[in-house]
Design an enzyme around this catalytic site. Structure first.
Site, PDB file in Angstrom:
ATOM      1  N   HIS A   1       0.828   5.214   1.866  1.00 49.78           N
ATOM      2  CA  HIS A   1       0.118   6.069   2.371  1.00 49.78           C
ATOM      3  C   HIS A   1       1.178   7.748   2.244  1.00 49.78           C
ATOM      4  O   HIS A   1       1.943   7.706   1.993  1.00 49.78           O
ATOM      5  CB  HIS A   1       0.119   5.191   3.669  1.00 49.78           C
ATOM      6  CG  HIS A   1      -0.308   6.174   4.143  1.00 49.78           C
ATOM      7  ND1 HIS A   1      -2.180   6.123   4.644  1.00 49.78           N
ATOM      8  CD2 HIS A   1       0.045   6.986   5.324  1.00 49.78           C
ATOM      9  CE1 HIS A   1      -2.305   7.252   5.817  1.00 49.78           C
ATOM     10  NE2 HIS A   1      -1.065   7.179   6.358  1.00 49.78           N
TER      11      HIS A   1
ATOM     12  N   THR B   1      -0.318  -5.102   6.534  1.00 45.01           N
ATOM     13  CA  THR B   1      -0.500  -6.005   7.869  1.00 45.01           C
ATOM     14  C   THR B   1      -2.347  -5.547   8.069  1.00 45.01           C
ATOM     15  O   THR B   1      -2.927  -4.773   7.917  1.00 45.01           O
ATOM     16  CB  THR B   1       0.260  -5.870   8.828  1.00 45.01           C
ATOM     17  OG1 THR B   1       0.715  -4.702   9.132  1.00 45.01           O
ATOM     18  CG2 THR B   1       2.139  -6.174   8.248  1.00 45.01           C
TER      19      THR B   1
ATOM     20  N   SER C   1       4.764   7.408   1.943  1.00 41.87           N
ATOM     21  CA  SER C   1       5.704   5.567   2.372  1.00 41.87           C
ATOM     22  C   SER C   1       4.599   4.296   1.634  1.00 41.87           C
ATOM     23  O   SER C   1       3.695   4.840   1.573  1.00 41.87           O
ATOM     24  CB  SER C   1       5.500   5.350   3.893  1.00 41.87           C
ATOM     25  OG  SER C   1       5.809   6.377   4.612  1.00 41.87           O
TER      26      SER C   1
ATOM     27  N   ASN D   1       1.125  -1.290  -0.236  1.00 43.60           N
ATOM     28  CA  ASN D   1       0.145  -0.066  -0.109  1.00 43.60           C
ATOM     29  C   ASN D   1       0.561   1.093   0.445  1.00 43.60           C
ATOM     30  O   ASN D   1       2.040   1.482   0.274  1.00 43.60           O
ATOM     31  CB  ASN D   1      -0.925  -0.280   1.264  1.00 43.60           C
ATOM     32  CG  ASN D   1      -1.754   1.301   1.568  1.00 43.60           C
ATOM     33  OD1 ASN D   1      -2.206   1.609   0.058  1.00 43.60           O
ATOM     34  ND2 ASN D   1      -2.136   1.880   2.032  1.00 43.60           N
TER      35      ASN D   1
ATOM     36  N   ASP E   1      -2.238   1.011   7.669  1.00 42.68           N
ATOM     37  CA  ASP E   1      -1.082   1.513   7.948  1.00 42.68           C
ATOM     38  C   ASP E   1      -0.174   1.283   8.524  1.00 42.68           C
ATOM     39  O   ASP E   1       0.868   2.872   9.050  1.00 42.68           O
ATOM     40  CB  ASP E   1      -1.307   3.264   8.008  1.00 42.68           C
ATOM     41  CG  ASP E   1      -2.570   3.902   7.342  1.00 42.68           C
ATOM     42  OD1 ASP E   1      -3.342   4.470   7.247  1.00 42.68           O
ATOM     43  OD2 ASP E   1      -2.777   3.160   5.542  1.00 42.68           O
TER      44      ASP E   1
END
Ligand code: GRF
Length: 198
Positions: free
Chosen positions: A110, A142, A137, A108, A146
């Site tokens: 962010h 998980t 980032s 992901n 984030d």
């Protein structure tokens, strides 16, 4: 054998486009699906124009039943057989069960320098805190929002007079550099962090 990458979007898909356009030549991965929770997402047409298979599952009929929505996503993902899932402007929170199914191979991006500012309104929060720099980032997804291992970061200066919008625009440009760079290393099995200063 190139790695298959499914990209999940919710809107314009500028990060999806940057990723898709980067996966050419000797890049170890290729896009296999662009999937959205919004059938009207503008990114779907952009992906189709690049010849990438697309699908959409409208999350609204599921009225907050995340597991049911995710169960509707699964047939599209199973058909595409992704090795990697890249969340790119995907604005739905995923259940721990869904994350566990792709644990370790779902990324992901962010728009903050994690671990600072998980969640929403990251740029407004950085400005309110008087931060001298902001950024984005890329992390492994998980179950906790984030908060997975960070694979890369790009830093940008906060400039006098910045608004959340002006800062977002500066960070977004770096997202389009960072995410492809991280995906390329990740697909090649290289876990060295990508650190950029925009
Ligand atoms: C942007 O706010 C970006 O910071 C975040 O998702 C939003 C939309 O991105 N990653 P995209 O243009 O749909 O990729």
């Amino acid at each position: 054998m190139s790695r298959r990458v499914a990209i999940l979007i919710s809107g314009g898909g500028s990060n999806m486009l940057a990723l898709a356009r980067s996966m050419t030549g000797d890049h170890p991965a290729r896009p296999c699906l662009v999937l959205s929770n919004d059938p009207e997402a503008a990114g779907l047409a952009k992906a189709a124009a690049l010849g990438i298979p697309t699908a959409a599952v409208d999350h609204r009929p599921f009225k907050g039943d995340r597991a049911a929505f995710e169960a509707a996503l699964l047939p599209h993902l199973e058909a595409a057989r992704p090795d990697i899932i890249a969340l790119a402007g995907f604005m739905r929170v995923l259940t721990p069960d869904f994350v566990a199914r792709f644990e370790g191979r779902m990324l992901n991006i962010h728009p903050s320098l994690l671990p600072k500012y998980p969640g929403l309104d990251t740029h407004a929060r950085a400005l309110a805190a008087g931060d001298a720099e902001a950024g984005c980032s890329v992390h492994v997804v998980t179950p906790d929002l984030d908060s997975g291992p960070v694979l890369g970061q790009a830093r940008v200066p906060v400039l006098p007079g910045d608004t959340p919008e002006s800062l977002a625009a500066r960070v977004l440009k770096q997202e389009h550099v960072l995410y492809p760079a991280v995906l390329r290393r990740f697909a090649a099995g290289d876990r060295r962090p990508v650190l950029l200063a925009g």
